[in-house]
Design an enzyme around this catalytic site. Structure first.
Site, mmCIF file in Angstrom:
data_model
loop_
_atom_site.group_PDB
_atom_site.id
_atom_site.type_symbol
_atom_site.label_atom_id
_atom_site.label_comp_id
_atom_site.label_asym_id
_atom_site.label_seq_id
_atom_site.Cartn_x
_atom_site.Cartn_y
_atom_site.Cartn_z
ATOM 1 C CG ASP A 103 8.257 -60.821 -7.125
ATOM 2 O OD1 ASP A 103 7.053 -61.027 -7.282
ATOM 3 O OD2 ASP A 103 8.880 -61.199 -6.096
ATOM 4 C CB ILE A 104 11.476 -58.311 -3.268
ATOM 5 C CG1 ILE A 104 12.726 -57.890 -2.540
ATOM 6 C CG2 ILE A 104 10.549 -59.118 -2.389
ATOM 7 C CD1 ILE A 104 13.499 -56.794 -3.199
ATOM 8 C CD GLU A 118 3.603 -62.815 -0.837
ATOM 9 O OE1 GLU A 118 3.885 -63.827 -1.510
ATOM 10 O OE2 GLU A 118 4.429 -61.931 -0.575
ATOM 11 C CG HIS A 127 0.470 -58.309 -7.964
ATOM 12 N ND1 HIS A 127 -0.383 -58.254 -6.891
ATOM 13 C CD2 HIS A 127 1.086 -59.524 -7.882
ATOM 14 C CE1 HIS A 127 -0.290 -59.369 -6.176
ATOM 15 N NE2 HIS A 127 0.590 -60.161 -6.768
ATOM 16 C CG HIS A 168 3.447 -62.494 -10.767
ATOM 17 N ND1 HIS A 168 4.419 -62.481 -9.788
ATOM 18 C CD2 HIS A 168 2.272 -62.587 -10.106
ATOM 19 C CE1 HIS A 168 3.852 -62.577 -8.594
ATOM 20 N NE2 HIS A 168 2.546 -62.648 -8.755
HETATM 21 P P1 AMP Z 1 0.873 -62.927 -5.108
HETATM 22 O O1 AMP Z 1 0.025 -61.933 -4.345
HETATM 23 O O2 AMP Z 1 0.619 -64.331 -4.677
HETATM 24 O O3 AMP Z 1 0.766 -62.732 -6.602
HETATM 25 O O4 AMP Z 1 2.398 -62.651 -4.728
HETATM 26 C C1 AMP Z 1 2.875 -61.370 -4.410
HETATM 27 C C2 AMP Z 1 4.235 -61.155 -5.024
HETATM 28 O O5 AMP Z 1 4.707 -59.894 -4.562
HETATM 29 C C3 AMP Z 1 5.296 -62.192 -4.637
HETATM 30 O O6 AMP Z 1 5.895 -62.706 -5.823
HETATM 31 C C4 AMP Z 1 6.294 -61.411 -3.774
HETATM 32 O O7 AMP Z 1 7.622 -61.831 -3.942
HETATM 33 C C5 AMP Z 1 6.083 -59.988 -4.275
HETATM 34 N N1 AMP Z 1 6.394 -58.972 -3.276
HETATM 35 C C6 AMP Z 1 5.910 -58.882 -2.021
HETATM 36 N N2 AMP Z 1 6.417 -57.810 -1.393
HETATM 37 C C7 AMP Z 1 7.236 -57.201 -2.279
HETATM 38 C C8 AMP Z 1 8.078 -56.035 -2.232
HETATM 39 N N3 AMP Z 1 8.153 -55.283 -1.142
HETATM 40 N N4 AMP Z 1 8.781 -55.716 -3.328
HETATM 41 C C9 AMP Z 1 8.708 -56.473 -4.453
HETATM 42 N N5 AMP Z 1 7.940 -57.575 -4.560
HETATM 43 C C10 AMP Z 1 7.225 -57.940 -3.491
#
Ligand code: AMP
Length: 130
Positions: free
Chosen positions: A29-30, A88, A93, A95
């Site tokens: 995760d970035i 988001e 996905h 975590h």
């Molecule tokens: P959520 O959809 O609420 O579970 O959150 C999406 C997750 O994806 C967040 O923790 C972001 O930091 C992560 N994220 C979004 N874009 C990227 C990326 N390009 N590379 C890695 N992680 C990402």
């Protein structure tokens, strides 16, 4: 339009890749809550984990298990917390987050600011445990 995670799988957007197979992909995760915070995704787009086919979901969990056990060997922690939010990015996905307390899973906390070098280093260390 392809999701940002599909674009990562296809190599259009860079990531710190931990592992992949024909169906699943894992990358850091970035904006991590902890060092080693990893996302595990199915390559097949689906915006909601509860709508996945049973076999695909089972495979995702087993893939996540393998990655989580590797993270655990690298990052000192009590265990690896698994959570699914998905508010988001509309691409399922899981975590995987190294945790020592319930508060370590609190997504409203400020995220860690890791350098590219730190992310690359943790990525390589997790990969070496697979
Ligand atoms: P959520 O959809 O609420 O579970 O959150 C999406 C997750 O994806 C967040 O923790 C972001 O930091 C992560 N994220 C979004 N874009 C990227 C990326 N390009 N590379 C890695 N992680 C990402």
């Amino acid at each position: 339009m392809a999701t940002i995670f599909t674009r990562i799988v296809q190599g259009e957007i860079p990531c710190y890749k931990i592992a992949e197979d024909d169906s699943y992909f894992a990358f850091l995760d970035i904006n991590p809550l902890a060092k080693g915070h990893t996302l595990v995704i199915p390559k097949k787009e689906n915006d909601y984990i509860l709508k996945m086919e049973d076999a695909d979901l089972s495979g995702l969990i087993l893939f996540a298990k393998k990655i989580g056990l590797a993270i655990e060997k690298v990052v000192p922690c009590k265990r690896i917390g698994l959570t699914v939010i998905g508010l988001e990015v509309p691409h399922t996905h899981i975590h995987l987050i190294p945790i020592n307390a319930i508060s370590d899973m609190e997504f409203s906390r400020p995220k860690l600011k890791l350098t590219n070098e730190e992310l690359a280093e943790i990525c390589e260390r997790i990969k070496s445990e697979l």
